[in-house]
Design an enzyme around this catalytic site. Sequence first.
Site, PDB file in Angstrom:
ATOM      1  CG  ASN A 189      -2.212   0.793   0.939  1.00  0.00           C
ATOM      2  OD1 ASN A 189      -2.331   1.476  -0.075  1.00  0.00           O
ATOM      3  ND2 ASN A 189      -3.157   0.724   1.868  1.00  0.00           N
ATOM      4  CG  HIS A 230      -7.070   1.038   7.541  1.00  0.00           C
ATOM      5  ND1 HIS A 230      -5.858   1.668   7.726  1.00  0.00           N
ATOM      6  CD2 HIS A 230      -6.903   0.227   6.458  1.00  0.00           C
ATOM      7  CE1 HIS A 230      -5.000   1.250   6.814  1.00  0.00           C
ATOM      8  NE2 HIS A 230      -5.602   0.381   6.030  1.00  0.00           N
TER       9      HIS A 230
END
EC number: 2.3.1.-
Length: 520
Positions: free
Chosen positions: A342, A373
């Site tokens: 990521n 998140h």
Amino acid sequence: MATTSTTGSTLLQPLSNAVQLPIDQVNFVVCQLFALLAAIWFRTYLHSSKTSSFIRHIVATLLGLYLALFCFGWYALHFLVQSGISYCIMIIMGVESVHKYCFVFALGYLTVCQITRVYIFDYGQYSADFSGPMMIITQKITSLAYEIHDGMFRKDEELTPSQRGLAVRRMPSLLEYVSYNCNFMGILAGPLCSYKDYITFIEGRSYHMTQSSENGKEEVQYERTEPSPNGAVVQKLLVCGLSLLLHLTISSTLPVEYNIDEGFRATASWPTKVTYLYMSLLAARPKYYFAWTLADAINNAAGFGFRGYDRNGAAHWDLISNLRIQQIEMSTSFKMFLDNWNIQTALWLKRVCYERASVSPTIQTFFLSAIWHGVYPGYYLTFLTGVLMTLAARAMRNNFRHYFIKTPQLKLFYDVITWAVTQIAISYTVVPFVLLSIKPSFTFYSSWYYCLHICAILVLLLLPVKKTQRGKNTHENIQLSQSKKFDERENSLGEDSFSPTNSVCSQSQGKASRPPSPGQ
């Protein structure tokens, strides 16, 4: 029969039933494949040499909003609301404080939507819901707000080289802003790109080269032939196909949830537990490889993502790539894993948090990552554990690594051991991220007797933390310097002989450390 739960179109329900996959996942994949075809058409018929930037912005935005409506229905309006209010904040609040207000609003709006989603949809359902794209839009809003603050308020001498390269010197128009946030190439799965890189691509300046003149004071503009992305796109689509095949065949046979199965916990030996932990988390990664690599291929197909040429003249199409699979699977440290997983989110965390935090940047960065998140407790357990593992790995590396780089044999031995330890530690850390809830997460950790938590705490208590090289003797400094050279050699991707104007910041990205990394 596949579930019919979706907020978007049910047009593809027959296909969903045929392939036995949830309709929201089918919508996502089909829309991304449509975006891939649209990207090829966009590069061919709406190339910057044939069409104005205005038309390219309009088409990219309308296609993006159509895909969002197809996948998420009227929930896609959240994308426009979040972007629209953020733009008003940018205009009203002024450049001196725009970064603070946009950061608080965008992250707060995202959090409210995530909380709502958890209670509207079934708790723990991993679905392709509207909060996923909002996570990327939040990154774009906050990144651009900081870049505007850096470029229009702060002095150049106050900026780091990467901040100077990313700084935005004029306020974007509303069309440019919405196009950046909601274009069809990145609205469903990203990845994050800098505003300057995106505008440079839309305006067709991606292949203009700059080189200093002989006196070193003037910059001369060059333009090289536009490279074809076809090779890079085909290669990435092959990776997508393999990743999807692995996900559909292996992931279901090695579920992460089996780590907390009562019978497995009671009867499995420790070697079996360790092996299954690693294999189950390894099997969970291909779906991310598929989604992120496909998103990268879509951008490349449109002509976006060119980073530059290497010394041999080969074109690199990894300007906005989100992962490097080989480096992930061969990681020998937490830092190496996080540097290659990521990537664009790690860069975002670095730019808006890590390099601007005055106190405990690693802890602040992990905390921001957890908030971004979502609201599942498992995320917070993962990132709290991640802080411990990162700090412990950093201490171990700083105290012992330089003893193992004196000969190639010792270095190989060190790499094998650290690869095994890193892969198990990463798997142990991210189990709650997959399980989501508190009870199963603690069930897993208790079945392992919290052994890696205890080891990490002991490492931090017993080993000295080397925060600075000042005061070290010459011999130790030479060893640390050698260690750094080994790292640079291992992670080197090669320098570009020419750099396109849209990759000024990408060069800094390649050299900069990712935020929550043990090597820092």
